[in-house]
Design an enzyme around this catalytic site. Structure first.
Site, mmCIF file in Angstrom:
data_model
loop_
_atom_site.group_PDB
_atom_site.id
_atom_site.type_symbol
_atom_site.label_atom_id
_atom_site.label_comp_id
_atom_site.label_asym_id
_atom_site.label_seq_id
_atom_site.Cartn_x
_atom_site.Cartn_y
_atom_site.Cartn_z
ATOM 1 N N GLY A 260 14.172 87.329 33.944
ATOM 2 C CA GLY A 260 15.374 86.627 34.389
ATOM 3 C C GLY A 260 15.720 86.864 35.843
ATOM 4 O O GLY A 260 16.206 85.976 36.521
ATOM 5 N N ARG B 176 3.654 84.635 31.150
ATOM 6 C CA ARG B 176 3.841 83.957 32.438
ATOM 7 C C ARG B 176 5.337 83.677 32.572
ATOM 8 O O ARG B 176 6.115 84.000 31.678
ATOM 9 C CB ARG B 176 3.035 82.660 32.452
ATOM 10 C CG ARG B 176 1.527 82.923 32.393
ATOM 11 C CD ARG B 176 0.761 81.659 32.708
ATOM 12 N NE ARG B 176 -0.675 81.844 32.569
ATOM 13 C CZ ARG B 176 -1.461 82.387 33.500
ATOM 14 N NH1 ARG B 176 -0.950 82.834 34.626
ATOM 15 N NH2 ARG B 176 -2.753 82.495 33.298
ATOM 16 N N ALA B 177 5.723 83.051 33.690
ATOM 17 C CA ALA B 177 7.142 82.785 33.921
ATOM 18 C C ALA B 177 7.758 82.027 32.752
ATOM 19 O O ALA B 177 7.130 81.107 32.201
ATOM 20 C CB ALA B 177 7.292 81.969 35.196
ATOM 21 N N ILE B 178 8.955 82.423 32.379
ATOM 22 C CA ILE B 178 9.706 81.673 31.367
ATOM 23 C C ILE B 178 10.874 80.979 32.067
ATOM 24 O O ILE B 178 10.902 79.763 32.173
ATOM 25 C CB ILE B 178 10.187 82.602 30.234
ATOM 26 C CG1 ILE B 178 8.989 83.296 29.582
ATOM 27 C CG2 ILE B 178 10.982 81.789 29.197
ATOM 28 C CD1 ILE B 178 9.345 84.372 28.592
ATOM 29 N N THR B 179 11.824 81.771 32.578
ATOM 30 C CA THR B 179 12.948 81.159 33.301
ATOM 31 C C THR B 179 12.816 81.370 34.810
ATOM 32 O O THR B 179 13.568 80.800 35.578
ATOM 33 C CB THR B 179 14.288 81.779 32.851
ATOM 34 O OG1 THR B 179 14.294 83.169 33.204
ATOM 35 C CG2 THR B 179 14.503 81.650 31.359
ATOM 36 N N THR C 212 5.111 88.328 35.363
ATOM 37 C CA THR C 212 4.186 89.375 35.812
ATOM 38 C C THR C 212 2.729 88.900 35.688
ATOM 39 O O THR C 212 1.903 89.210 36.549
ATOM 40 C CB THR C 212 4.464 90.677 35.043
ATOM 41 O OG1 THR C 212 5.802 91.060 35.369
ATOM 42 C CG2 THR C 212 3.523 91.801 35.428
ATOM 43 N N ASP D 124 15.995 81.153 27.119
ATOM 44 C CA ASP D 124 15.291 82.219 26.412
ATOM 45 C C ASP D 124 16.239 82.768 25.343
ATOM 46 O O ASP D 124 16.885 83.798 25.547
ATOM 47 C CB ASP D 124 14.889 83.311 27.425
ATOM 48 C CG ASP D 124 13.831 84.259 26.863
ATOM 49 O OD1 ASP D 124 13.313 83.988 25.759
ATOM 50 O OD2 ASP D 124 13.520 85.266 27.524
HETATM 51 O O1 LIG Z 1 11.840 86.186 34.236
HETATM 52 P P1 LIG Z 1 11.320 85.275 33.157
HETATM 53 O O2 LIG Z 1 10.339 84.294 33.705
HETATM 54 O O3 LIG Z 1 12.372 84.635 32.326
HETATM 55 O O4 LIG Z 1 10.631 86.266 32.121
HETATM 56 C C1 LIG Z 1 9.315 86.463 31.914
HETATM 57 C C2 LIG Z 1 8.781 87.748 32.467
HETATM 58 O O5 LIG Z 1 9.447 88.877 31.910
HETATM 59 C C3 LIG Z 1 8.524 89.767 31.367
HETATM 60 O O6 LIG Z 1 8.151 90.638 32.389
HETATM 61 P P2 LIG Z 1 7.126 91.885 32.341
HETATM 62 O O7 LIG Z 1 5.800 91.373 31.940
HETATM 63 O O8 LIG Z 1 7.651 92.860 31.333
HETATM 64 O O9 LIG Z 1 7.129 92.466 33.722
HETATM 65 C C4 LIG Z 1 7.471 88.826 30.874
HETATM 66 O O10 LIG Z 1 6.253 89.393 30.506
HETATM 67 C C5 LIG Z 1 7.348 87.853 32.006
HETATM 68 O O11 LIG Z 1 6.483 88.278 33.004
HETATM 69 N N1 LIG Z 2 11.101 85.892 25.810
HETATM 70 C C1 LIG Z 2 10.446 86.781 26.566
HETATM 71 C C2 LIG Z 2 11.055 87.373 27.661
HETATM 72 C C3 LIG Z 2 10.331 88.244 28.406
HETATM 73 N N2 LIG Z 2 9.070 88.505 28.070
HETATM 74 C C4 LIG Z 2 8.483 87.933 27.019
HETATM 75 O O1 LIG Z 2 7.301 88.188 26.712
HETATM 76 N N3 LIG Z 2 9.171 87.075 26.268
#
Ligand SMILES: O=P(O)(O)OC[C@H]1O[C@H](OP(=O)(O)O)[C@H](O)[C@@H]1O
Ligand SMILES: Nc1ccnc(=O)[nH]1
EC number: 2.4.2.57
Length: 503
Positions: free
Chosen positions: A168, A195-198, A203, A256
């Site tokens: 986020g 991959r990116a969600i919002t 990462t 999300d």
């Molecule tokens: O910010 P938005 O796109 O909503 O969330 C998705 C990101 O949050 C988490 O981060 P990490 O992999 O734990 O670093 C997910 O794996 C993804 O990379």
């Molecule tokens: N909904 C999610 C948020 C962040 N990371 C995830 O793998 N899924």
């Protein structure tokens, strides 16, 4: 109807089955009908596409289907209309705000994985969760169903640590540093990311700039058993496979839903065999969780869900009121993460957050005494040991371990916004930054994103640069500039905020 398989050099992002017009007429099939393809070994579902690119008596299967199920050219199959899956009724039940039963949740997840539910129905399910939510029983059933419809990893090393951010906050490349720090201390951390969600870069999108992130479970097992860590994309694996399909709908809507987020994260942690999990909850204006109260309640849910799954979960509520570090977008973030890990120095927010989270994991894993984790994490970062570990991860994943920050290509179409007035930066709008970076092409265009020249609290003079938009194409750059002009991504105010008199 019996038909002969024709393999098509077409990719659609969905399971689609092409049928000749004449055959479709005879079988009373219409575009987007769900059909079932049966062979002696397997049954698969797909959406009907009507086209004369296949002959009567043939069906065309796309590359998307071939990736999941291999067919041979000319293979004979049975094609049957599939009708509406039963789980659509359960999706509607959730739309009406009712609690779902365990079997109903299991049916929905199974139908998502089997591709019986199409994008339209999946997005209705995701929307119903955004509006009506799930209680803890439903979340636990959903998590288990998501994990059990896929594979499980069994790594021959203990304990297995893990870290995951709910995401986020823009610029959150933190875990690219946390994972090598923790692994450099001798702990095992098989990190999967989405991959990116919002946001403008997940990462997995960031790491992909440095090395491939798509692996099979066997390859991950080999990498992690050898070097104690990986930084891979969860969606490439048959690991909680419903996750990537629901994420697709979430990304399109930039939402999300809380219950689905809990299940998405914890199903992957469960399937990876993670025993000690740290969840990062960025909290602040314009991110997924805006208040400390909400963050605490979410933390409780993660811990409770962990208990039900037999995992020890801790959570860290982190500052999410403005982007992390100075960069937003895959390549810009990879560059900043690499610079920081190479030199042990970088933006305060990134170093503080990464060493803070890594420190908690070092204590959870029993390699740092209580209260000493962050200090140890900082030493590992500053000594170059974390960089050495990141190089091992990059090399094992097939990237160039000697990659330098200046080797990373950044979008060369740029536009810099400058301060219209002198004063202090009082706000950086997370949502606006994400919207502009996405308009510039992130995360798909890896070089697209935003470079922030200032952070909250800094003093600026009229004409000073505030942020630069990077894009890979002029069109995208123009779109991002339009968005940036519409919003106020960076607010500058003097020390006197308002004058009020004569009331
Ligand atoms: O910010 P938005 O796109 O909503 O969330 C998705 C990101 O949050 C988490 O981060 P990490 O992999 O734990 O670093 C997910 O794996 C993804 O990379
Ligand atoms: N909904 C999610 C948020 C962040 N990371 C995830 O793998 N899924």
């Amino acid at each position: 109807m019996r038909a002969k398989v024709k393999i098509l050099d077409v990719e659609t992002g969905r399971f689609m089955v092409v049928i000749n017009e004449e055959d479709a007429k005879k079988a009373k099939l219409h575009p987007e009908d769900l059909i079932k393809i049966e062979t002696a070994k397997r049954t698969i579902y797909g959406d009907v596409v009507i086209s004369n690119m296949v002959q009567p008596g043939e069906i065309g299967v796309t590359k998307d289907i071939m990736r999941a199920y291999s067919f041979s050219e000319g293979e004979m199959v049975n094609v049957v209309p599939a009708g509406t899956p039963e789980s659509v009724r359960y999706v509607k039940k959730k739309m009406n705000g009712q609690k779902l039963k365990k079997v109903e949740i299991e049916a929905i997840v199974k139908d998502i994985v089997d591709r019986k539910l199409r994008d339209i129905e999946i997005s209705s399910f995701v929307t119903s969760l955004e509006i009506n939510g799930l209680d803890m029983d439903e979340i636990a059933w959903l998590t288990m169903a998501m994990a059990e419809t896929g594979d499980m990893l069994d790594i021959d090393r203990k304990p297995i640590m893990d870290v995951h951010s709910i995401g986020g906050v823009p610029g959150n490349k933190t875990n690219v540093l946390v994972v090598p720090i923790v692994a450099a201390a001798g702990l095992t951390i098989p990190k999967t990311s989405s991959r990116a969600i919002t946001s403008a870069a997940g990462t997995a999108d960031v790491v992909e700039v440095l090395a491939p992130v798509t692996f099979s479970l066997d390859e991950i097992k080999r990498i992690v058993e050898k070097i104690g860590a990986c930084l891979v994309w969860g969606g490439a694996l048959n690991l909680a496979p419903a996750d990537d399909l629901t994420i697709k709908a979430e990304r399109a809507l930039s939402i999300d839903p809380r219950g689905l987020m809990l299940a998405s994260i914890m199903s992957k942690k469960y399937a990876m065999g993670s025993q000690y999990v740290l969840i990062d909850i960025p909290t602040g204006e314009g991110v997924k969780v805006e208040t400390i109260e909400e963050a605490r309640s979410l933390a409780k849910d993660f811990i409770e869900l962990g208990k039900r799954l037999g995992q020890y979960v801790e959570t860290a509520i982190t500052y999410g009121g403005q982007p992390i570090g100075h960069t937003v977008g895959p390549a810009l973030e990879a560059k900043e993460a690499l610079e920081t890990i190479m030199t042990g120095k970088g933006p305060g927010s990134l170093v503080e957050k990464a060493t803070g989270l890594a420190g908690i994991l070092l204590e959870m894993g029993g390699v740092a005494p209580a209260g000493m984790g962050k200090k140890m994490a900082k030493e590992i970062l500053e000594s170059g040991k974390a960089y050495e570990k990141l190089k091992e991860i990059i090399a094992e994943q097939g990237g160039d371990p000697n990659i330098k920050p200046e080797d990373i290509p950044i979008g060369d179409k740029t536009y810099t916004f400058v301060a219209q007035t002198s004063g202090y930066v009082t706000k950086i709008d997370n949502k606006a930054i994400t919207t502009i970076a996405r308009a510039a092409g992130a995360p798909e265009d890896k070089g697209a994103g935003i470079l922030l020249h200032v952070k909250v609290g800094e003093k600026v003079r009229e004409g000073d640069p505030l942020f630069t938009i990077h894009a890979e194409s002029e069109v995208r750059l123009d779109q991002a500039i339009i968005q940036a002009r519409r919003m106020e991504p960076i607010r500058i105010e003097g020390m006197v905020l308002q004058r009020i008199g004569n009331i």
